[in-house]
Design a protein around this motif. Sequence first.
Motif, PDB file in Angstrom:
ATOM      1  N   CYS A  31       0.862  -1.196   0.000  1.00 39.94           N
ATOM      2  CA  CYS A  31       0.000   0.000   0.000  1.00 39.94           C
ATOM      3  C   CYS A  31       0.892   1.237   0.000  1.00 39.94           C
ATOM      4  O   CYS A  31       1.839   1.333   0.779  1.00 39.94           O
ATOM      5  CB  CYS A  31      -0.904   0.010   1.225  1.00 39.94           C
ATOM      6  N   LEU A  32       0.565   2.102  -0.872  1.00 42.99           N
ATOM      7  CA  LEU A  32       1.353   3.336  -0.945  1.00 42.99           C
ATOM      8  C   LEU A  32       1.041   4.232   0.254  1.00 42.99           C
ATOM      9  O   LEU A  32      -0.100   4.331   0.696  1.00 42.99           O
ATOM     10  CB  LEU A  32       1.041   4.092  -2.238  1.00 42.99           C
ATOM     11  N   ILE A  33       2.052   4.859   0.784  1.00 39.55           N
ATOM     12  CA  ILE A  33       1.885   5.747   1.929  1.00 39.55           C
ATOM     13  C   ILE A  33       1.365   7.099   1.417  1.00 39.55           C
ATOM     14  O   ILE A  33       1.902   7.670   0.465  1.00 39.55           O
ATOM     15  CB  ILE A  33       3.228   5.937   2.658  1.00 39.55           C
ATOM     16  N   LYS A  34       0.335   7.585   2.106  1.00 40.30           N
ATOM     17  CA  LYS A  34      -0.226   8.880   1.729  1.00 40.30           C
ATOM     18  C   LYS A  34       0.760   9.977   2.123  1.00 40.30           C
ATOM     19  O   LYS A  34       1.357   9.934   3.202  1.00 40.30           O
ATOM     20  CB  LYS A  34      -1.552   9.117   2.431  1.00 40.30           C
ATOM     21  N   PRO A  35       0.903  10.974   1.286  1.00 38.68           N
ATOM     22  CA  PRO A  35       1.790  12.084   1.640  1.00 38.68           C
ATOM     23  C   PRO A  35       1.182  12.886   2.807  1.00 38.68           C
ATOM     24  O   PRO A  35      -0.038  12.899   2.983  1.00 38.68           O
ATOM     25  CB  PRO A  35       1.870  12.915   0.364  1.00 38.68           C
ATOM     26  N   PRO A  36       2.033  13.520   3.602  1.00 38.39           N
ATOM     27  CA  PRO A  36       1.491  14.268   4.742  1.00 38.39           C
ATOM     28  C   PRO A  36       0.640  15.451   4.261  1.00 38.39           C
ATOM     29  O   PRO A  36       0.921  16.075   3.236  1.00 38.39           O
ATOM     30  CB  PRO A  36       2.735  14.759   5.468  1.00 38.39           C
ATOM     31  N   VAL A  37      -0.409  15.744   5.010  1.00 38.81           N
ATOM     32  CA  VAL A  37      -1.339  16.815   4.649  1.00 38.81           C
ATOM     33  C   VAL A  37      -0.696  18.167   4.983  1.00 38.81           C
ATOM     34  O   VAL A  37      -0.206  18.376   6.099  1.00 38.81           O
ATOM     35  CB  VAL A  37      -2.671  16.645   5.413  1.00 38.81           C
TER      36      VAL A  37
END
Length: 172
Positions: A31-37
């Motif tokens: 699963c790809l890690i979501k970039p920080p908001v």
Amino acid sequence: MKKIQKLVGEEEKLRMPIAQGLPWTTDEPKCLIKPPVKKNTIPIDLKLHSDIRAMERARFAHQVAEKGRLIKQYKMERDRQQKLEEEEEIKRLRKELIPKAQLMPYFDRPFVPRRSEKQPTVPREPKFCIPRHKTIKCCRMSCNDMSGPSQLQHLPSSIEKAEALYKNRILQ
């Protein structure tokens, strides 16, 4: 020659890439890690030149209005002072205009005019010749030609001749 053709054929094969597939894996896909908001950006308060100019202009307009009001007030005060001065002047003149008795002249010392001590003026003969700079060039004549003693000497003799001719005609 065959060797050269083989070498050229091998070089061509090496130049052409061979598509190779990915290896078969049994791993589950990651699963790809979501970039920080990112935080919401706060807008910077802009100071436009037109806004600054408008504020300066409003300040200037206020100063002009204040100055105009002061000038108007000063003029009204000056007019009021002038009216008061005029009224005082009118009152003073009215007091002066009250008729008063004239002083009686002194009859014991009558006025006797004295003869003047100045010398009488010496009369001069007028100059009848026209100055040279005022005459026209084509009509210039000297003053001696116009009113010289030669013409004046001939004048009495010509009158005498005319009288003599007149008497002769009457007698005939």
